[in-house]
Design a protein around this motif. Structure first.
Motif, PDB file in Angstrom:
ATOM      1  N   VAL A  69       0.874  -1.172   0.000  1.00 51.56           N
ATOM      2  CA  VAL A  69       0.000   0.000   0.000  1.00 51.56           C
ATOM      3  C   VAL A  69       0.912   1.224   0.000  1.00 51.56           C
ATOM      4  CG1 VAL A  69      -1.714   1.308   1.330  1.00 51.56           C
ATOM      5  CG2 VAL A  69      -1.855  -1.188   1.214  1.00 51.56           C
ATOM      6  N   GLU A  70       0.680   2.129  -0.930  1.00 51.41           N
ATOM      7  CA  GLU A  70       1.507   3.335  -1.038  1.00 51.41           C
ATOM      8  C   GLU A  70       1.430   4.156   0.236  1.00 51.41           C
ATOM      9  OE1 GLU A  70       1.285   5.776  -4.542  1.00 51.41           O
ATOM     10  OE2 GLU A  70       0.687   4.030  -5.750  1.00 51.41           O
ATOM     11  N   ASP A  71       2.552   4.715   0.615  1.00 52.56           N
ATOM     12  CA  ASP A  71       2.665   5.617   1.763  1.00 52.56           C
ATOM     13  C   ASP A  71       2.219   4.969   3.076  1.00 52.56           C
ATOM     14  OD1 ASP A  71       3.570   7.676   0.062  1.00 52.56           O
ATOM     15  OD2 ASP A  71       1.486   8.246  -0.399  1.00 52.56           O
ATOM     16  N   ASP A  72       2.396   3.646   3.190  1.00 56.91           N
ATOM     17  CA  ASP A  72       2.052   2.949   4.427  1.00 56.91           C
ATOM     18  C   ASP A  72       3.350   2.506   5.096  1.00 56.91           C
ATOM     19  OD1 ASP A  72      -0.263   1.419   6.006  1.00 56.91           O
ATOM     20  OD2 ASP A  72       1.474   0.076   5.811  1.00 56.91           O
ATOM     21  N   ALA A  73       3.672   3.110   6.221  1.00 60.70           N
ATOM     22  CA  ALA A  73       4.934   2.830   6.915  1.00 60.70           C
ATOM     23  C   ALA A  73       4.967   1.439   7.534  1.00 60.70           C
ATOM     24  CB  ALA A  73       5.162   3.889   7.997  1.00 60.70           C
ATOM     25  N   ARG A  74       3.801   0.825   7.708  1.00 60.34           N
ATOM     26  CA  ARG A  74       3.760  -0.501   8.337  1.00 60.34           C
ATOM     27  C   ARG A  74       4.040  -1.630   7.357  1.00 60.34           C
ATOM     28  NH1 ARG A  74      -2.009  -0.495  10.495  1.00 60.34           N
ATOM     29  NH2 ARG A  74      -2.192   0.743   8.626  1.00 60.34           N
ATOM     30  N   GLY A  75       4.119  -1.333   6.081  1.00 61.21           N
ATOM     31  CA  GLY A  75       4.368  -2.377   5.086  1.00 61.21           C
ATOM     32  C   GLY A  75       3.129  -3.187   4.742  1.00 61.21           C
ATOM     33  N   THR A  76       1.970  -2.602   4.893  1.00 59.57           N
ATOM     34  CA  THR A  76       0.709  -3.287   4.585  1.00 59.57           C
ATOM     35  C   THR A  76       0.662  -3.632   3.099  1.00 59.57           C
ATOM     36  OG1 THR A  76      -0.392  -2.034   6.332  1.00 59.57           O
ATOM     37  CG2 THR A  76      -1.806  -3.085   4.689  1.00 59.57           C
ATOM     38  N   GLU A  77       0.140  -4.807   2.823  1.00 61.15           N
ATOM     39  CA  GLU A  77      -0.019  -5.224   1.433  1.00 61.15           C
ATOM     40  C   GLU A  77      -1.493  -5.476   1.142  1.00 61.15           C
ATOM     41  OE1 GLU A  77       3.350  -7.798  -0.334  1.00 61.15           O
ATOM     42  OE2 GLU A  77       3.114  -8.480   1.740  1.00 61.15           O
ATOM     43  N   VAL A  78      -1.888  -5.255  -0.113  1.00 57.59           N
ATOM     44  CA  VAL A  78      -3.213  -5.655  -0.566  1.00 57.59           C
ATOM     45  C   VAL A  78      -3.019  -6.893  -1.433  1.00 57.59           C
ATOM     46  CG1 VAL A  78      -4.345  -3.414  -0.412  1.00 57.59           C
ATOM     47  CG2 VAL A  78      -3.156  -4.028  -2.503  1.00 57.59           C
ATOM     48  N   TRP A  79      -3.953  -7.819  -1.291  1.00 60.06           N
ATOM     49  CA  TRP A  79      -3.826  -9.137  -1.905  1.00 60.06           C
ATOM     50  C   TRP A  79      -4.855  -9.342  -3.000  1.00 60.06           C
ATOM     51  CZ3 TRP A  79       0.458 -11.561  -0.660  1.00 60.06           C
ATOM     52  CH2 TRP A  79       1.085 -11.218   0.533  1.00 60.06           C
ATOM     53  N   ARG A  80      -4.437 -10.105  -4.018  1.00 59.28           N
ATOM     54  CA  ARG A  80      -5.306 -10.509  -5.132  1.00 59.28           C
ATOM     55  C   ARG A  80      -5.019 -11.984  -5.415  1.00 59.28           C
ATOM     56  NH1 ARG A  80      -7.484  -6.513  -7.268  1.00 59.28           N
ATOM     57  NH2 ARG A  80      -7.913  -6.702  -9.438  1.00 59.28           N
TER      58      ARG A  80
END
Length: 184
Positions: A69-80
């Motif tokens: 996820v852009e600009d997310d410092a926690r390293g969150t990802e979106v999945w497909r």
């Protein structure tokens, strides 16, 4: 995946989670876990401690792919889901296992131990079970009103049908218990 490769076999819990990712994609692991926590339907995937490892395993197995996820410092990802994930999901969707046709019913199992209860305790148990099912019905209706999932009407109809069948069964048990106490 080539046409000759066998799709990965999914357990029901894996199929349920992969199906959820597919339906709501792109989605974060946190939102997957939150979806399960808010669902009125019992599920093994209710805890975050079960969702995150399964998401990671699906990623390693190539069933899903993530992007940060852009600009997310926690390293969150979106999945497909990937093509491989869709093939596995379609195989799971088309498969029917005996446990899916008549799943375990804890209430039915508890009734088998009615010998431990007095006659009045059995009646009270049935009345309490009916009250709990009525609460679950209200929760299910509330959830259905908030949901915008495709094919939700089918899932809702199935769940309410199961609840109605359980209530009908409890009515028959209660009738039999009351009738047997009248004849005593």
């Amino acid at each position: 995946m080539t046409a000759q490769e066998t799709p990965q076999t999914l357990t029901d819990h894996e199929g349920s989670l992969l199906s959820l990712v597919h339906r709501l994609q792109p989605i974060t692991a946190y939102k997957v876990a939150k979806f399960y926590q808010e669902s009125p339907v019992a599920s093994v995937n209710k805890s975050m401690g079960q969702v995150y490892p399964m998401i990671n395993r699906f990623s390693k197995e190539g069933l899903i792919e993530g992007r940060p996820v852009e600009d997310d410092a926690r390293g969150t990802e979106v999945w497909r889901t990937t093509d491989k994930g869709e093939v596995a999901l379609k195989a799971w969707l088309r498969e029917f296992k005996p446990a899916q046709l008549i799943p375990h019913d804890t209430l039915g199992t508890k009734v088998l131990s009615f010998g431990l209860l007095t006659h009045q305790e059995r009646i009270d148990w049935v009345l309490e079970a009916k009250a709990e099912l009525e609460k679950k019905q209200a929760e299910l209706e509330d959830y259905n009103e908030k949901s915008d999932q495709p094919f939700q009407a089918y899932a809702h109809d199935n769940a309410t049908g199961i609840l109605r069948a359980r209530m009908d069964w409890l009515d028959r048990v209660l009738f039999d218990l009351v009738k047997s106490s009248a004849g005593s």
